[in-house]
Scaffold this motif. Structure first.
Motif, short mmCIF file in Angstrom:
data_model
loop_
_atom_site.label_atom_id
_atom_site.label_comp_id
_atom_site.label_asym_id
_atom_site.label_seq_id
_atom_site.Cartn_x
_atom_site.Cartn_y
_atom_site.Cartn_z
N GLU A 232 34.83 59.25 25.58
CA GLU A 232 33.53 59.06 24.95
C GLU A 232 33.72 58.46 23.56
O GLU A 232 34.45 59.00 22.74
N GLY A 233 33.08 57.32 23.31
CA GLY A 233 33.23 56.66 22.02
C GLY A 233 34.41 55.73 21.96
O GLY A 233 34.60 55.05 20.95
N GLY A 234 35.22 55.68 23.02
CA GLY A 234 36.37 54.78 23.03
C GLY A 234 35.96 53.37 23.42
O GLY A 234 34.81 53.08 23.74
N THR A 235 36.94 52.48 23.42
CA THR A 235 36.65 51.08 23.68
C THR A 235 37.08 50.61 25.06
O THR A 235 36.71 49.50 25.48
N GLY A 236 37.87 51.41 25.77
CA GLY A 236 38.40 50.96 27.05
C GLY A 236 38.05 51.89 28.20
O GLY A 236 37.89 53.09 28.03
N THR A 237 37.93 51.30 29.41
CA THR A 237 37.71 52.06 30.63
C THR A 237 38.64 51.53 31.71
O THR A 237 38.63 50.34 32.02
N ILE A 238 39.46 52.41 32.26
CA ILE A 238 40.37 52.04 33.35
C ILE A 238 39.75 52.48 34.67
O ILE A 238 39.23 53.59 34.78
N SER A 239 39.78 51.59 35.64
CA SER A 239 39.28 51.92 36.98
C SER A 239 40.47 52.18 37.90
O SER A 239 41.41 51.37 37.95
N ILE A 240 40.42 53.28 38.63
CA ILE A 240 41.49 53.67 39.54
C ILE A 240 40.89 53.86 40.93
O ILE A 240 39.83 54.48 41.09
N ASP A 241 41.55 53.30 41.94
CA ASP A 241 41.12 53.48 43.32
C ASP A 241 41.46 54.91 43.75
O ASP A 241 42.63 55.25 43.87
N PRO A 242 40.47 55.76 43.99
CA PRO A 242 40.77 57.16 44.33
C PRO A 242 41.52 57.33 45.64
O PRO A 242 42.13 58.36 45.87
N THR A 243 41.48 56.32 46.53
CA THR A 243 42.15 56.46 47.82
C THR A 243 43.63 56.13 47.76
O THR A 243 44.39 56.55 48.64
N THR A 244 44.05 55.37 46.75
CA THR A 244 45.46 54.97 46.65
C THR A 244 46.11 55.39 45.33
O THR A 244 47.33 55.48 45.25
N GLY A 245 45.31 55.58 44.28
CA GLY A 245 45.86 55.85 42.96
C GLY A 245 46.18 54.60 42.17
O GLY A 245 46.57 54.68 41.00
N ASP A 246 46.02 53.42 42.79
CA ASP A 246 46.31 52.16 42.09
C ASP A 246 45.23 51.83 41.07
O ASP A 246 44.05 52.13 41.28
N VAL A 247 45.65 51.19 39.98
CA VAL A 247 44.69 50.66 39.02
C VAL A 247 43.96 49.48 39.66
O VAL A 247 44.58 48.56 40.18
N SER A 248 42.65 49.52 39.64
CA SER A 248 41.86 48.47 40.26
C SER A 248 41.06 47.64 39.26
O SER A 248 40.46 46.63 39.64
N GLY A 249 41.06 48.05 37.99
CA GLY A 249 40.33 47.27 37.01
C GLY A 249 40.42 47.86 35.62
O GLY A 249 40.93 48.97 35.41
N TYR A 250 39.90 47.09 34.67
CA TYR A 250 39.89 47.52 33.27
C TYR A 250 38.79 46.77 32.55
O TYR A 250 38.54 45.58 32.82
N GLU A 251 38.12 47.47 31.64
CA GLU A 251 37.09 46.84 30.80
C GLU A 251 37.26 47.32 29.37
O GLU A 251 37.47 48.51 29.13
N VAL A 269 39.01 43.04 33.80
CA VAL A 269 40.08 42.73 34.73
C VAL A 269 39.78 43.38 36.07
O VAL A 269 39.40 44.56 36.12
N LYS A 270 39.95 42.63 37.14
CA LYS A 270 39.88 43.18 38.49
C LYS A 270 41.23 42.98 39.15
O LYS A 270 41.78 41.88 39.14
N VAL A 271 41.79 44.04 39.71
CA VAL A 271 43.13 44.00 40.29
C VAL A 271 43.04 44.32 41.79
O VAL A 271 42.43 45.32 42.19
N THR A 272 43.66 43.48 42.60
CA THR A 272 43.74 43.70 44.04
C THR A 272 45.21 43.84 44.43
O THR A 272 46.03 43.01 44.04
#
Length: 281
Positions: A232-251, A269-272
């Motif tokens: 909360e109040g930070g500048t970054g958000t990491i997206s993680i695929d809950p089914t694999t644990g892989d990073v799937s994005g960043y904003e 960023v979108k990661v596949t």
């Protein structure tokens, strides 16, 4: 022939009443015309009938295997998924779609967002050469109230964009990535931003990313909401695929020292992630 077929199928696949009716119809169609070769028709009958019955079995099988891990509901569970994951091919393929804000404060000032494509083929076996393809896609987005940047200024920032994502060059596997500066960021909401660099790096191993997940999980301010990890109040958000644990994005949001409006998304960023048996030559 019909008796042989029925006996063989009964031993291999127990039939329900509905399945027996379908098989009866199939037998009538198979034996309705005079066969050219009794041996050929017998083989065809067995093949088609078995395909029919096994098709029913496949259709009834649960879409989600019983032994598949449940989706992660926290960073520690996502870390566990990563450490338990096994390679699904000889080469790991990562594709990045990157929108990054380019800002020029000298010469002809300007700001706009530029899209880049990064693809990495990373062999699982040690001693293999990875392949990295990086280029601007040609797509650019203007920022309201700012002039477009010159082509030269955009190209000058392209190299820094590649370095920030790929990190130090890797000639042969296994590759490594620099450590995140998480401890120095505990005083404010920059821990996610600090961790994003090694987590997005294509050369980061699953075990390394799992360690970073667990480090982030020790911070009370870090939140997990359906795979979105932020402070909360930070500048970054990491997206993680809950089914694999892989990073799937960043904003990431920022102002470039007040040059851009508050809340501007300066990088997305979108990661596949997928697998293949060989990398392109």
């Amino acid at each position: 022939m019909r008796d042989v077929l029925d006996n063989d199928l009964a031993e291999l696949y127990p039939l329900r009443e509905a399945d027996d009716l379908r098989l009866a119809r199939l037998r009538e169609q198979l034996f309705a015309e005079r066969p050219r070769s009794r041996r050929w028709v017998g083989a065809a009958a067995v093949f088609v009938a078995v395909m029919l019955i096994t098709g029913l079995v496949v259709y009834l099988r649960p879409a989600r295997p019983a032994d598949m891990a449940s989706p992660a509901t926290s960073l520690t569970e996502a870390a566990e998924l990563l450490t338990r994951a096994t390679p699904q091919g000889a080469v790991k393929h990562l594709r990045y779609e990157i929108w990054r804000t380019a800002v020029s404060l000298t010469g002809d000032p300007g700001a706009e967002q530029v899209e880049y494509r990064l693809e990495v083929w990373l062999p699982v076996e040690d001693g293999q050469k990875p392949r990295v393809d990086f280029e601007p896609t040609g797509r650019r987005r203007a920022l309201p109230g700012f002039p477009e940047m010159s082509r030269e200024a955009v190209q000058a920032q392209a190299s820094s964009t590649m370095i920030s994502f790929v990190g130090p060059p890797c000639s042969l596997t296994p590759c490594s990535v620099p450590d995140p500066i998480i401890p120095a960021s505990r005083l404010w909401g920059e821990a996610i931003k600090s961790a994003s660099s090694p987590l997005l790096a294509p050369f980061a191993s699953n075990n390394r990313k799992a360690e970073i997940y667990r480090d982030l999980a020790t911070l009370d301010a870090v939140r997990w909401v359906d795979g979105s990890v932020f402070i909360e109040g930070g500048t970054g958000t990491i997206s993680i695929d809950p089914t694999t644990g892989d990073v799937s994005g960043y904003e990431e949001r920022g102002t470039y020292g007040g040059y851009l409006p508050v809340g501007t998304v300066v990088q997305s960023v979108k990661v596949t992630t997928d697998w293949t048996d060989q990398r392109p030559s």
